[in-house]
Design an enzyme around this catalytic site. Structure first.
Site, PDB file in Angstrom:
ATOM      1  CG  HIS A 105      -2.669  14.206  -0.728  1.00  0.00           C
ATOM      2  ND1 HIS A 105      -2.433  13.738   0.540  1.00  0.00           N
ATOM      3  CD2 HIS A 105      -1.982  13.378  -1.555  1.00  0.00           C
ATOM      4  CE1 HIS A 105      -1.649  12.660   0.483  1.00  0.00           C
ATOM      5  NE2 HIS A 105      -1.364  12.424  -0.772  1.00  0.00           N
ATOM      6  CG  HIS A 333      -1.604  13.639  -5.923  1.00  0.00           C
ATOM      7  ND1 HIS A 333      -2.869  13.213  -6.233  1.00  0.00           N
ATOM      8  CD2 HIS A 333      -1.111  12.726  -5.041  1.00  0.00           C
ATOM      9  CE1 HIS A 333      -3.129  12.098  -5.571  1.00  0.00           C
ATOM     10  NE2 HIS A 333      -2.075  11.776  -4.851  1.00  0.00           N
ATOM     11  CD  GLU A 481     -13.338 -13.857  -3.939  1.00  0.00           C
ATOM     12  OE1 GLU A 481     -12.864 -12.965  -4.675  1.00  0.00           O
ATOM     13  OE2 GLU A 481     -13.627 -14.997  -4.350  1.00  0.00           O
ATOM     14  CG  HIS A 544      -9.043 -23.977  -3.763  1.00  0.00           C
ATOM     15  ND1 HIS A 544      -8.275 -23.669  -4.854  1.00  0.00           N
ATOM     16  CD2 HIS A 544     -10.336 -23.709  -4.129  1.00  0.00           C
ATOM     17  CE1 HIS A 544      -9.057 -23.238  -5.846  1.00  0.00           C
ATOM     18  NE2 HIS A 544     -10.305 -23.253  -5.424  1.00  0.00           N
TER      19      HIS A 544
END
Lengths: 734, 734
Positions: A105, A333, A481, A544
């Site tokens: 890149h 890119h 998280e 859960h």
């Protein structure tokens, strides 16, 4: 090709604007007064240059402050022409390396070269001959695909890890210049990036580590810790949710020595960012408590970049900074420019040199960093020697964090249990371990994603790490998280003696799997404390209840997936986790109470799988029962019943498959003798993979469906995770 | 208990404020003019009530607009006392159910009951006797732990799925009232929530679906699609990165009929949100292009809530709305109140009734929804009948989306290949399938997380779904994998005929694993198009190379993990994916070119594992070689060589383990005869789990370490994923 051509033209078309785009105090005109510039406000600076667009989406602007904390002027006298040459050296090293690899890149290095030059040549403090010098400034390329920028800078700065040969073997097998920055391959690279958003999250962790250590160890007469963390992030990083999570925390925590450059280049792989990214990023960062600065000319407005960094340092909280990546085309890119375009670029920039050439004057200019870096470290070492004399205990603690050498006998702090100890959930037993370890391990700290009281992760002797109490060790991540995991990776990689832990429900490893994998890949010994590890959590139901999670981590390289069955095994799991600094550990812990089982041992845990009981008296047992965590108790109870029926039964705890698989064949055969084919495993999770231990003639009892909402005992019974099922399976095998 | 007491006191302490907190036009005073209120701006409304704090973090305010699009006044004449009673009924149904289950979250239902009442009783259009009526308003409880709110509302509204008995079996085995809302258990629940942030993401998907269908099918004379999507999200949802991702997209797309209520209650599990969440949420949402409205009295300021919804509907773009959850204490968040506290609450609220009692006048008041809902659907059906007459083709397409009945012969559109077809990457072959399917399947749409040109996912005959071109079918998600997956789940669950696909690199399933699991659990048949599926991607290196990902999804319930080897298998994989509306499919596709292999078949793919070649002529082959995806070619080549040496070799494609495992034993034994123990598998991924097919006497060739940065061929060779390795392994087995 046409668009690429316009790139090289754009580069040559830059003008040496002397106007520095008179500042508008952005932060004042639309911030509530509580968020206006003050010593605890935050900042985002972006620069914009090489713009080929007729109109810019957001008007350029820069906020300038009168106060200065530190002179950045030492290099401003360097002739602009030489800086240009250095910047072009960086650009062409990137172009040449990508060209030779025919892969990579070039866009980001070309756009960010000026900022990179100023950072590594003028601003950052480091010692190229000791990339691990403790008090160095940290640099993180969150937009990791632009790694040639970093390799070029490390090369110019004199790091031995990136020689000309290394540049020439960019992206080749076993090179030190892989396709994305990897800390474990290239000294000088702090963290591993590439998956977008991870780097800025790591940078937040690095800055947190600095703030924490500075608050804990600096003295009024001796500032022994005082480094900055710099990061470059692009549009991709900005779009990822993880960056929002960590930037919200950085603002909350007031991490003033994190300076993030936002490469606002409007180009993403699918085209202009307008197709999917039209939010007002400045305003969002202000909302997060950052101070935002714009630099219009990030291309060669060196003074403007310098002023922005100066301002960033003056604002003693998190600072964002932006730079442009110039070419308004995706074509630069992610692929080599091609010989023709490279030639055009050489011609336009007046670059007559061979590929990989560093002009002598540029080389000479950069050469001072070797001696300067050595001096910086030398001065710091002297200072630390003095600190050590005056503050012996603090110095010993800090040294342990710096070196990673654990205080001798630390493992004696771990709690011990006997079969007579009361039944308890392993999440509670884990808390006893955490609190014991925090008292003896100076670099031990961590927290939960808003579940501290469920995960049982509070360190009772410490307060909360907050903006004004950064010396404390309880981290409060909020419900974030993914950011939590990646921040902990950054902390772990700040210094070898940091042992961060972080916690949530086991099922929510799904939210942070990318950060756990990055821990594994980048050898960050984070401890992932994962409670509520099965259907045993009961009523919260299938959303859960983890099912496939044990298997999914057992399949991941360089992670210890540990599922302790009681207090002894929990302590053993923590011992493994602390000892293995280059392998992260995941502890799966129960919500529900479990008995302390006879036969479990810390030593056994270290072997991953071991016999906890066997009534065959050295003979071949009739059956081997295996279990992990909360189901080891079920296996043990089934064994009791079978033994009452006169059978000989061996019970094996399989607390960690990875540790067991790493044992010598002889040991493995001693635990699972080949001629005992009657084997039954029980685990409240997917049976996927258990065949390895139960063999084709054995039976694996587990759960190969989603869970359910009901009291835990009911679910265990309905899904057949019972003593009766084990006994029935065993009987079917003989 | 003390804190809980203060809750019940707080509830009783509310006052009937008549002042409606004169509005301040928030959006005007600090928004750039481009973002000020207009028909394309966005909104966030929050309400705040029951505040026991002396000072509120953000001053309450509300923006009021003069224009009204729709009368909300039909129920405003209902006596306030009756509304209070209804609201308290909702509260006590939640309290009683949580109390009986001794498990659950009473806090949110108690706080959001007023908003819930107004939504289900006054605002939303639905037919309780047909929860699947197509043009219904959708409601999503993103803060899924508060599911008793939704169950109570469904019960009052007359849904057969939530009877009094169901309320009494809250959180019990096989009940229709599980611990979090589950669409597959409870008709009336649109999507499955609980993992925070998923619900708001699903809601964005639902609103996208509505906007798309409306643009595609509504006629100037006939608005056949015109429903709203309502969502309630809490602080936890706000902190999760996924919500930032999807709310940024909602703003970008201008989803004006999504009305999100932000329950800004300052309470999270770890305490006051101040410990980890101090960003300026209003300002962030403004930055994302939302219109923000505050309602101070979300408790019983019914008129204020009504006015806010009215304003929200007037702003024809995304709207956020907030409500408070009142009790300033975590203790009511996630556990039963306890008998004593329940009594105190009953007494304070003047609630003399038995548990689970719905007062007659409340029951009577709500009873009209059955007939009203039936009328609504009846009117719509009549309208649709007329539409069908006038716009036959459109109606047929829309009907297919509504019913999920696929146009007959759709599978004939899939491209076909022969061994003579040119070699190609399966990602390119996938694009041929996608483009073929989009022409015959009205509900087929999707996109990539900023990798469309790498994932090869563009539908060439369609433009981009954007704010002003919502009739198009290419979705541009930006670099937001997690949000992408969850939005697609929402689209899939909007109507049975929607078949959304979404794409990124296979390794970045780590970023969206939670949404893939939610697809599996909630039976949303999303197609996950995952390219760059191995070390075969080469130079980008280990951060980009999946290793454990195949295994990790094979362990997940209710997902098809498909790894096709060529064009025929790719078409077969899409056939499986489209046919199985209740099971999401993950397609792992190669970046690199692969040959079209003799022997592969669409029918074979449907069986998961099948013989592609065998020269044993009905006898027992000497060895079975197995492979998937790009390694099936290697197995086939190894077979060629071994056959030249006179061996009999069977080659088996294991394109999907789940499909194979679901076949009859007889079929499985026919593919893998028990007496052929010489078996070799090869796959460029973890060997975890392969023992199941190669058996204890076979060999699994794979990669049980992280990958590396180098050209693909070099990595294959260095890591031993070669024909030679297969031949050597085979030879070692006989």
């Amino acid at each position: 090709m046409a668009t690429s051509l316009s790139l090289s033209k754009a580069i040559s078309a830059r003008t040496y604007t002397t106007s520095h785009h008179p500042s508008t105090p952005l932060s004042h005109h639309n911030l509530p007064s509580s968020l206006s510039l003050s010593s605890s406000s935050s900042s985002l600076i972006k620069t914009s240059s090489f713009s080929l667009k007729t109109s810019q989406r957001v008007a350029p602007r820069a906020s300038v402050r009168a106060s200065a904390v530190e002179s950045l002027d030492k290099s401003t006298s360097t002739e602009v022409a030489l800086i240009d040459k250095s910047v072009n050296t960086i650009r062409f090293l990137a172009i040449d390396a990508v060209e030779k690899a025919n892969s990579g890149h070039p866009g980001l290095p070309m756009g960010c070269a000026p900022m990179g030059h100023i950072l590594y040549d003028e601003v950052m403090r480091y010692n190229p001959k000791n990339p691990y010098w403790f008090n160095r400034d940290r640099f993180v390329l969150s937009a990791g695909h632009g790694c040639m920028l970093q390799y070029a800078l490390l090369h110019l700065a004199g790091y031995d890890s990136v020689t000309e040969e290394d540049l020439k073997s960019f992206r080749q097998w076993e090179s030190r210049t892989p396709g994305h920055p990897e800390n474990f391959e290239t000294p000088g690279v702090e963290v591993t990036t590439g998956p977008l958003g991870q780097g800025i999250a790591n940078a937040v962790g690095l800055a947190l580590a600095e703030k924490h250590l500075a608050a804990r160890f600096n003295k009024p007469d001796m500032e022994i810790i005082d480094h900055y963390t710099y990061a470059i992030l692009g549009d991709g990083c900005q779009m990822e949710g993880v960056s929002q999570e960590v930037c919200s925390l950085a603002g909350h925590w007031g991490l003033g020595k994190l300076i993030a450059f936002y490469d606002d280049n409007h180009i993403s792989i699918d085209g202009d960012t307008e197709i999917a990214f039209t939010e007002d990023v400045d305003k969002r960062f202000e909302a997060l408590g950052w101070h935002v600065i714009w630099v219009k000319n990030g291309n060669n407005g060196y003074d403007e970049i310098r002023a922005a960094i100066k301002e960033a340092k003056a604002v003693t909280t998190t600072i964002g900074f932006g730079s442009p990546n110039k070419a308004n085309s995706y074509s630069v890119h992610g692929s080599a420019l091609g010989a023709k375009e490279v030639e055009a670029t050489r011609s336009n920039l007046g670059w007559p040199f061979e590929p990989f050439h560093v002009p002598e004057d540029v080389k000479k200019h950069w050469s001072r960093h070797t001696s300067e870096g050595s001096s910086l470290e030398g001065e710091w070492n002297a200072k630390f020697a003095e600190y050590e004399k005056k503050y012996k205990d603090d110095a010993a603690e800090l040294k342990s964090i710096i070196t990673g050498e654990l205080p001798s006998g630390w493992e004696k702090a771990l709690p011990t249990y006997t079969p007579e100890s009361p039944s308890d959930a392993t999440r509670n037993l884990s808390q006893q371990c955490l609190n014991s370890l925090a008292q003896v391990l100076p670099g031990f700290l961590g927290g939960s994603a808003d579940l501290a009281s469920s995960n049982m992760t509070l360190l009772k002797m410490f307060g909360n790490f907050q903006k004004d109490t950064p010396e404390e060790r309880n981290l409060r991540f909020g419900v974030r998280e993914h950011g939590m995991g990646s921040i902990c990776n950054g902390i772990a990689l700040h210094s070898p003696g940091f042992i961060p832990y972080c916690a949530t429900f086991f099922v929510f490893t799904d939210y942070m799997r990318a950060s756990i994998r990055m821990a594994a890949l980048s050898q960050a010994g984070v401890i992932f404390v994962m409670t509520h590890d099965s259907i045993g959590l009961g009523e919260d139901g299938p959303t859960h209840q983890p099912i496939e999670h044990l298997a999914s981590f057992r399949a991941m390289p360089n992670v210890f997936m540990l599922r302790p069955a009681d207090g002894t095994e929990t302590a053993g799991a923590y011992k493994v986790a602390v000892q293995n600094k280059k392998t992260p550990s995941i502890l799966a812990l129960s919500r529900q109470k479990l008995p302390q089982l006879p036969g479990t041992s810390v030593e056994g845990v270290a072997k991953g799988g071991y016999v906890i009981s066997d009534n065959s008296e050295g003979n071949k047992p009739d059956v081997i029962l295996m279990g992990t965590g909360s189901e080891l108790e079920i296996a043990a109870k089934a064994a009791d019943d079978l033994r009452k029926d006169g059978k000989t039964v061996r019970v094996v705890s399989f607390v960690s498959w990875e540790l067991f698989d790493a044992q010598p064949e002889s040991y493995k055969a001693s635990v699972l003798p080949e001629d005992v084919t009657a084997r039954v495993s029980i685990e409240a999770g997917s049976t996927f993979g258990w065949l390895k231990y139960v063999g084709t003639k054995g039976k694996a009892i587990g759960i190969d469906r989603f869970g359910a909402s009901a009291p835990a005992g009911k679910i265990y019974k309905e899904l057949g995770i019972t003593k009766e099922a084990v006994i029935e399976a065993a009987k079917s095998l003989w």
